[in-house]
Design a protein around this motif. Structure first.
Motif, mmCIF file in Angstrom:
data_model
loop_
_atom_site.group_PDB
_atom_site.id
_atom_site.type_symbol
_atom_site.label_atom_id
_atom_site.label_comp_id
_atom_site.label_asym_id
_atom_site.label_seq_id
_atom_site.Cartn_x
_atom_site.Cartn_y
_atom_site.Cartn_z
ATOM 1 N N CYS A 187 -18.308 19.606 47.705
ATOM 2 C CA CYS A 187 -19.521 19.447 46.776
ATOM 3 C C CYS A 187 -19.417 19.511 45.627
ATOM 4 O O CYS A 187 -20.893 19.908 44.841
ATOM 5 C CB CYS A 187 -19.940 21.425 47.001
ATOM 6 S SG CYS A 187 -21.402 21.864 47.425
ATOM 7 N N ASP A 230 -26.172 27.014 45.345
ATOM 8 C CA ASP A 230 -25.355 26.558 45.058
ATOM 9 C C ASP A 230 -24.944 27.917 46.210
ATOM 10 O O ASP A 230 -24.351 28.808 45.933
ATOM 11 C CB ASP A 230 -24.376 25.904 43.989
ATOM 12 C CG ASP A 230 -22.990 25.675 44.262
ATOM 13 O OD1 ASP A 230 -22.346 26.323 45.315
ATOM 14 O OD2 ASP A 230 -22.045 25.019 44.383
ATOM 15 N N GLU A 231 -24.217 27.126 47.486
ATOM 16 C CA GLU A 231 -23.787 28.653 48.943
ATOM 17 C C GLU A 231 -22.645 28.989 49.035
ATOM 18 O O GLU A 231 -21.796 29.019 49.544
ATOM 19 C CB GLU A 231 -24.612 28.738 50.067
ATOM 20 C CG GLU A 231 -26.196 29.323 49.260
ATOM 21 C CD GLU A 231 -26.128 30.562 49.970
ATOM 22 O OE1 GLU A 231 -25.504 31.079 49.457
ATOM 23 O OE2 GLU A 231 -27.089 30.637 50.686
ATOM 24 N N VAL A 232 -21.669 27.681 47.143
ATOM 25 C CA VAL A 232 -20.377 27.029 48.427
ATOM 26 C C VAL A 232 -19.397 28.048 48.225
ATOM 27 O O VAL A 232 -18.481 27.908 49.694
ATOM 28 C CB VAL A 232 -19.806 26.722 46.793
ATOM 29 C CG1 VAL A 232 -18.089 26.635 46.681
ATOM 30 C CG2 VAL A 232 -20.299 24.795 46.854
ATOM 31 N N HIS A 285 -28.205 26.195 58.430
ATOM 32 C CA HIS A 285 -29.346 27.162 57.037
ATOM 33 C C HIS A 285 -30.830 26.446 57.408
ATOM 34 O O HIS A 285 -32.202 27.345 56.513
ATOM 35 C CB HIS A 285 -29.235 25.574 55.915
ATOM 36 C CG HIS A 285 -28.167 26.256 55.526
ATOM 37 N ND1 HIS A 285 -27.493 27.645 55.155
ATOM 38 C CD2 HIS A 285 -26.790 25.427 55.430
ATOM 39 C CE1 HIS A 285 -26.387 26.760 54.363
ATOM 40 N NE2 HIS A 285 -25.630 26.003 54.161
ATOM 41 N N GLY A 321 -23.220 22.968 49.597
ATOM 42 C CA GLY A 321 -22.608 24.149 50.329
ATOM 43 C C GLY A 321 -21.041 23.050 50.293
ATOM 44 O O GLY A 321 -20.667 22.081 50.440
ATOM 45 N N THR A 322 -19.946 23.781 50.818
ATOM 46 C CA THR A 322 -18.579 23.889 51.300
ATOM 47 C C THR A 322 -17.863 24.046 52.532
ATOM 48 O O THR A 322 -18.880 24.411 53.391
ATOM 49 C CB THR A 322 -17.484 23.692 49.577
ATOM 50 O OG1 THR A 322 -16.903 23.306 50.332
ATOM 51 C CG2 THR A 322 -17.455 25.353 50.225
ATOM 52 N N GLU A 330 -26.744 30.136 41.322
ATOM 53 C CA GLU A 330 -25.774 30.005 42.644
ATOM 54 C C GLU A 330 -26.369 31.029 43.202
ATOM 55 O O GLU A 330 -26.550 32.000 42.813
ATOM 56 C CB GLU A 330 -24.180 29.852 42.473
ATOM 57 C CG GLU A 330 -23.343 28.392 41.403
ATOM 58 C CD GLU A 330 -22.425 28.397 41.197
ATOM 59 O OE1 GLU A 330 -21.274 29.705 41.690
ATOM 60 O OE2 GLU A 330 -21.625 28.488 40.071
ATOM 61 N N VAL A 334 -20.934 30.772 52.021
ATOM 62 C CA VAL A 334 -21.208 29.677 53.524
ATOM 63 C C VAL A 334 -20.420 30.277 54.489
ATOM 64 O O VAL A 334 -18.658 30.233 53.534
ATOM 65 C CB VAL A 334 -21.137 28.496 53.126
ATOM 66 C CG1 VAL A 334 -23.164 27.998 52.996
ATOM 67 C CG2 VAL A 334 -20.659 27.701 52.921
ATOM 68 N N GLY A 379 -24.371 31.640 54.123
ATOM 69 C CA GLY A 379 -25.156 32.742 53.348
ATOM 70 C C GLY A 379 -25.589 34.034 52.927
ATOM 71 O O GLY A 379 -26.387 34.059 54.181
#
Length: 566
Positions: A205, A304-306, A194, A351-352, A275, A309, A318
């Motif tokens: 996350c 939140d880029e879950v 990132h 992120g996750t 998000e 990514v 992301g």
């Protein structure tokens, strides 16, 4: 009770000594006379006896409240009224079973009760999986293993190596026994991904979002959190636990967000939580414009880029990276020169590691002092057992693999376009969006479940129905997520199966929604055309277009992972 009260009027010292006006006021105040009556040696006994009789009859009438929830029980019979207990009352205990059965019955009645399918993903055959028996195979079309990394040879090889050498468990929290070289390496990889100064890894996350948001609200006095109305449950939970003041703004609505920001002085601490990709509708947030508003009104940004990514940007960092695609493609692992990127303007990215990267875990990235603050103060991090070494090693391997290749991201996007375009041509109501999510509108929970069941039982295709509270009542849908492994043959099978199910169940198609005025952009004639965020030019790239510095780069460990020396 009424006759007893009248008889006591002439002899009761309390009534005699209290004015008519005062008695009238008490009678108009809920429970006031009853509370006074409990202290009376005459009336008090009658009140307690009556209360015990009511509670005893409730406790003994177990059939409506205690019976197992089923469709044979009338909703009226299941009505549950929690009794009000007196501290001095020795009647029966709270009817826990009655309450639980009532709540479960409500879920069944409104068709939001969830059944979990036994789906066992096959590493060597994904997106194939088997059900309870290995011969009963299905094609999975709703997995969040978006890139099929759960079977990636590089990831699996590294996990097996570290598992054999370091064992299965972490040994404790990071503070006690769970800190090791694999945690340090993973956080260094995430910060580099990132292009932030530091990173911190959590068990998921959900935990990261809850821990970070709750800590910010609890520690920063007078913080106001501005939250998109479609934010994930983990963010909502964190904001609720923060006990901070909050403002909910309309989804991706910059005007509404600014109007709410403008209510507060610039000196008031603020945080905008949103998000990048919203997983149930596939919409993408205007990250750059939100950063503009944050700077204008003195707010931090929490992104939140879950669901982005691994899948967006030339290296999988992301949507924030994707917005400066050409600059990041050219610079590779380094920061672009002479450019303030969108990614660098975002204060916090979560992120996750359990979706596009195919393993498990969550994280937050940001400036060194902010990450060190989370590490030092967040209970959700301090008191949680660390991820095992093999898991963290697999996550690092997965990030490094995706950083150095474009083919999986491009393959996913091409398959997504194919499915969306062909379903739409058949009149299947796909909710339009610029991302990799393919939401098919159904409109009620019962039909969504029937469609999901029919796809599974008749067509050997697994697509889970999405209902309340994940989406609002009346907006239930099937959520399809193509991967690089869902090529044209599998995609055609899905398209034909969905078309067949819509015919068999008589579900609304685009024209049917148009006659009803449209919903979520489906059947709306003047709805703006939405372009995919991946352009045709970007989809024509190959791995040869990547900067060579992304291939097996050397990344220095971060001091903050272990603690910064003052």
């Amino acid at each position: 009770m009424e006759s007893l009260t009248k008889a006591s009027m002439s002899v009761c010292p309390f009534v005699k000594s209290t004015s008519t006006q005062a008695l009238r006021q008490m009678s108009q105040t809920s429970g006031a006379l009853a509370r006074q009556a409990r202290h009376c040696p005459i009336v008090g006994g009658a009140v307690r006896a009556k209360a015990k009789e009511i509670r005893r009859s409730y406790s003994s009438a177990t059939k409506p409240a205690r019976a197992t929830a089923s469709t044979t029980i009338a909703p009226k019979a299941m009505k549950f009224i929690p009794p009000q207990f007196n501290a001095n009352d020795d009647s029966g205990a709270f009817d826990y079973n009655g309450y639980l059965n009532h709540e479960l019955h409500k879920k069944r009645q409104d068709k939001s009760y969830r059944f979990f399918n036994n789906i066992n993903r096959l590493a060597e055959e994904f997106p194939k999986a088997h059900r309870a028996h290995e011969h009963d195979k299905v094609t999975v079309w709703c997995s969040n293993d978006y890139l099929g990394m759960g079977k990636n040879e590089n990831t699996l090889k590294e996990m097996k190596r570290v598992l054999d050498k370091y064992g299965s468990g972490a040994g404790g929290t990071r503070n006690i026994a769970g800190h090791n070289a694999h945690a340090i390496k993973l956080e260094s990889e995430l910060a580099a991904l990132h292009k932030h100064e530091a990173a911190l890894v959590f068990s998921s996350c959900f935990v990261a979002n809850d821990a970070v948001l709750s800590l910010l609200g609890q520690k920063i006095k007078d913080l106001v959190i501005f939250s998109d109305e479609l934010n994930h449950a983990s963010m909502i939970q964190g904001i609720r636990n923060s006990r901070a003041a909050k403002e909910i703004f309309k989804h991706n609505n910059l005007q509404d967000l600014e109007s709410k920001l403008a209510k507060y002085p610039k000196s008031t601490p603020k945080l905008i939580a949103f998000e990048s990709v919203y997983s149930m509708c596939g919409s993408i947030s205007p990250i750059e414009a939100i950063c503009d508003l944050a700077e204008k009104y003195g707010a931090l940004t929490f992104l939140d880029e879950v669901h982005a990514v691994g899948m967006y940007g030339p290296h999988g960092a992301g949507v924030a990276e994707h917005l400066d695609f050409e600059a990041h493609l050219k610079s590779g692992i380094k920061n672009p020169e002479h450019l303030t990127t969108v990614m660098s303007r975002v204060d916090m990215v979560t992120g996750t590691l359990g979706k596009a990267y195919g393993v498990v875990g969550g994280y937050v990235t940001g400036k060194t002092n902010m990450i060190d603050w989370f590490r030092s103060y967040a209970p959700g991090f301090i008191f949680t057992t660390s991820l095992p070494p093999a898991i963290m090693a697999g996550c690092s391997a997965s990030i490094r693999y995706q950083r150095s290749t474009l083919k999986d991201r491009i393959g996913q996007q091409k398959n997504t376009r194919y499915v969306k375009n062909n379903l739409t041509e058949l009149g299947i109501p796909v909710i339009s969006n610029p991302s990799h999510i393919v939401p098919v509108l159904v409109g009620n929970a019962a039909d969504a479940k029937r469609a999901s069941d029919l796809l599974l039982e008749k067509h050997n295709i697994y697509v889970q129905a999405i209902n309340f509270p994940t989406v609002p009542i009346g907006q239930e849908r099937l959520r399809i997520t193509p991967t690089p492994g869902h090529g044209e043959q599998l995609s055609n099978q899905l398209i034909e199966a969905v078309d067949s199910v819509f015919n068999q169940l008589g579900l609304n198609r685009i024209n049917d929604w148009r006659k009803q005025g449209g919903l979520l952009g489906v059947g709306v004639d003047d709805a703006p055309k939405i372009e995919h965020i991946w352009t045709d030019k970007q989809l024509s790239l190959t791995d040869a277009d990547l900067n060579p510095n992304v291939v097996d780069p050397e990344i220095n460990p971060l001091d903050v992972s272990s603690g910064v020396n003052a």
